[in-house]
Design a protein around this motif. Structure first.
Motif, mmCIF file in Angstrom:
data_model
loop_
_atom_site.group_PDB
_atom_site.id
_atom_site.type_symbol
_atom_site.label_atom_id
_atom_site.label_comp_id
_atom_site.label_asym_id
_atom_site.label_seq_id
_atom_site.Cartn_x
_atom_site.Cartn_y
_atom_site.Cartn_z
ATOM 1 N N VAL A 195 0.840 -1.201 0.000
ATOM 2 C CA VAL A 195 0.000 0.000 0.000
ATOM 3 C C VAL A 195 0.875 1.250 0.000
ATOM 4 N N ARG A 196 1.906 1.262 0.841
ATOM 5 C CA ARG A 196 2.811 2.427 0.893
ATOM 6 C C ARG A 196 3.506 2.673 -0.445
ATOM 7 N N GLU A 197 3.830 1.571 -1.133
ATOM 8 C CA GLU A 197 4.540 1.685 -2.409
ATOM 9 C C GLU A 197 3.605 1.983 -3.574
ATOM 10 N N GLY A 198 2.316 1.999 -3.320
ATOM 11 C CA GLY A 198 1.356 2.287 -4.380
ATOM 12 C C GLY A 198 1.034 1.101 -5.262
ATOM 13 N N LEU A 199 1.417 -0.094 -4.837
ATOM 14 C CA LEU A 199 1.114 -1.293 -5.613
ATOM 15 C C LEU A 199 -0.319 -1.766 -5.368
ATOM 16 N N VAL A 200 -0.824 -1.497 -4.186
ATOM 17 C CA VAL A 200 -2.191 -1.860 -3.795
ATOM 18 C C VAL A 200 -2.869 -0.607 -3.266
ATOM 19 N N PRO A 201 -4.102 -0.313 -3.691
ATOM 20 C CA PRO A 201 -4.782 0.881 -3.195
ATOM 21 C C PRO A 201 -5.108 0.777 -1.709
ATOM 22 N N SER A 202 -5.205 1.898 -1.069
ATOM 23 C CA SER A 202 -5.558 1.928 0.350
ATOM 24 C C SER A 202 -6.986 1.430 0.549
ATOM 25 N N GLY A 203 -7.246 0.890 1.743
ATOM 26 C CA GLY A 203 -8.600 0.479 2.069
ATOM 27 C C GLY A 203 -9.455 1.686 2.418
ATOM 28 N N LEU A 204 -10.752 1.452 2.515
ATOM 29 C CA LEU A 204 -11.677 2.514 2.894
ATOM 30 C C LEU A 204 -11.566 2.749 4.402
ATOM 31 N N ARG A 205 -11.117 3.941 4.782
ATOM 32 C CA ARG A 205 -10.893 4.240 6.191
ATOM 33 C C ARG A 205 -12.223 4.298 6.942
ATOM 34 N N VAL A 230 0.046 -8.449 -7.811
ATOM 35 C CA VAL A 230 1.337 -8.015 -7.275
ATOM 36 C C VAL A 230 2.218 -9.221 -6.966
ATOM 37 N N ARG A 231 1.638 -10.255 -6.377
ATOM 38 C CA ARG A 231 2.408 -11.464 -6.079
ATOM 39 C C ARG A 231 2.925 -12.107 -7.366
ATOM 40 N N ALA A 232 2.099 -12.108 -8.409
ATOM 41 C CA ALA A 232 2.534 -12.682 -9.681
ATOM 42 C C ALA A 232 3.707 -11.898 -10.258
ATOM 43 N N LEU A 233 3.623 -10.570 -10.205
ATOM 44 C CA LEU A 233 4.679 -9.735 -10.768
ATOM 45 C C LEU A 233 5.975 -9.853 -9.981
ATOM 46 N N LEU A 234 5.874 -9.813 -8.658
ATOM 47 C CA LEU A 234 7.069 -9.775 -7.815
ATOM 48 C C LEU A 234 7.639 -11.168 -7.532
ATOM 49 N N GLU A 235 6.790 -12.119 -7.199
ATOM 50 C CA GLU A 235 7.264 -13.430 -6.759
ATOM 51 C C GLU A 235 7.493 -14.394 -7.928
ATOM 52 N N TYR A 240 2.052 -4.659 -22.675
ATOM 53 C CA TYR A 240 3.236 -4.165 -23.381
ATOM 54 C C TYR A 240 4.314 -3.780 -22.374
ATOM 55 N N ALA A 241 3.898 -3.095 -21.301
ATOM 56 C CA ALA A 241 4.855 -2.683 -20.276
ATOM 57 C C ALA A 241 5.471 -3.904 -19.609
ATOM 58 N N LEU A 242 4.658 -4.924 -19.393
ATOM 59 C CA LEU A 242 5.161 -6.160 -18.798
ATOM 60 C C LEU A 242 6.144 -6.841 -19.744
ATOM 61 N N GLY A 243 5.811 -6.877 -21.022
ATOM 62 C CA GLY A 243 6.701 -7.505 -22.001
ATOM 63 C C GLY A 243 8.044 -6.819 -22.065
ATOM 64 N N GLY A 244 8.053 -5.495 -21.928
ATOM 65 C CA GLY A 244 9.304 -4.752 -21.970
ATOM 66 C C GLY A 244 10.182 -4.994 -20.772
ATOM 67 N N ALA A 245 9.631 -5.611 -19.728
ATOM 68 C CA ALA A 245 10.418 -5.880 -18.524
ATOM 69 C C ALA A 245 11.249 -7.143 -18.654
ATOM 70 N N PHE A 246 11.050 -7.894 -19.756
ATOM 71 C CA PHE A 246 11.789 -9.141 -19.947
ATOM 72 C C PHE A 246 12.541 -9.117 -21.273
ATOM 73 N N ALA A 298 9.869 -1.263 -8.602
ATOM 74 C CA ALA A 298 9.735 -0.113 -9.499
ATOM 75 C C ALA A 298 9.089 -0.514 -10.824
ATOM 76 N N THR A 299 9.507 -1.655 -11.387
ATOM 77 C CA THR A 299 8.925 -2.107 -12.649
ATOM 78 C C THR A 299 7.472 -2.510 -12.462
ATOM 79 N N ALA A 300 7.179 -3.207 -11.359
ATOM 80 C CA ALA A 300 5.796 -3.594 -11.082
ATOM 81 C C ALA A 300 4.908 -2.364 -10.942
#
Length: 210
Positions: A21-31, A50-55, A87-93, A62-64
């Motif tokens: 959430v802090r990194e902006g990969l997952v949106p914040s929950g409803l407070r 996010v798990r698929a991209l990172l793990e 396309y952005a994902l493809g450019g990462a490999f 940064a790329t994710a």
């Protein structure tokens, strides 16, 4: 759902969710209170992405973030953002190219263009997979495997059949937003799955023929 349930359902530890959430990969929950927030199914889907991209894909944070930013662009439709994020994902490999392969790169790019045209594929000129395939073709020639390039059309036919299954799987959810995230997740996971299946099949075929 509270963050504890989100963690349990996603398999992601609470501190890791907070980091995403802090990194902006997952949106914040409803407070709901000063120290409480509610999360929904969209957060669960995003955590899977996010798990698929990172793990699985082993992308950097940064790329994710760049891939996800394209997906979340409010100025794009869900369908268009899915394509741009892919396309952005493809450019990462980027495909590695051995020494000497750069000499035949223009010919390799022409081979790729001809293959795409021959099969009647509607593929954008900016698709990074064009350059990746050209690099693979150049590498094959530089490594003395030019004769194997005659099999590219058979590989293309198999790839198209797989892509039909991919898109059918991606479009099965109710909304395009869900489809976009599902497509990206399966692209990353599916690449690993197909690589493993290929090696298993190679052994099976070799045993059968020998």
């Amino acid at each position: 759902m509270r963050i504890g349930e989100l963690s349990e359902r996603s398999g992601v530890a609470i501190p890791t969710i907070k980091f995403y959430v802090r990194e902006g990969l997952v949106p914040s929950g409803l407070r709901t209170k000063a120290n409480q927030a509610d999360y929904g199914e969209s957060h669960l889907r995003r955590l899977r992405l996010v798990r698929a991209l990172l793990e699985v894909g082993q992308l950097s944070v940064a790329t994710a973030k760049r891939v996800i930013a394209v997906l979340d662009d409010p100025g794009e439709s869900a369908l268009r953002s899915m394509g741009k994020a892919a396309y952005a994902l493809g450019g990462a490999f980027p495909a590695p190219t051995p020494a000497g392969a750069d000499v035949v790169a223009p010919d390799a790019a022409t081979r790729v263009d001809d293959l795409i045209e021959r099969h009647g594929w509607a593929v954008g000129p900016g698709n990074p997979a064009r350059a990746q395939l050209a690099a693979a073709v150049a590498a094959a020639e530089a490594l003395g495997l030019g004769d194997a390039l005659g099999l590219l059309d058979r590989y293309a036919e198999a790839a198209y059949a797989i892509a039909e299954v991919d898109v059918e799987l991606a479009l099965s959810p109710a909304t395009l937003e869900e489809s976009a995230e599902r497509m990206l997740v399966w692209t990353v996971v599916g690449d690993r799955a197909m690589s493993a299946l290929r090696r298993l099949a190679q052994e099976a075929v070799a045993v059968k023929r020998m």
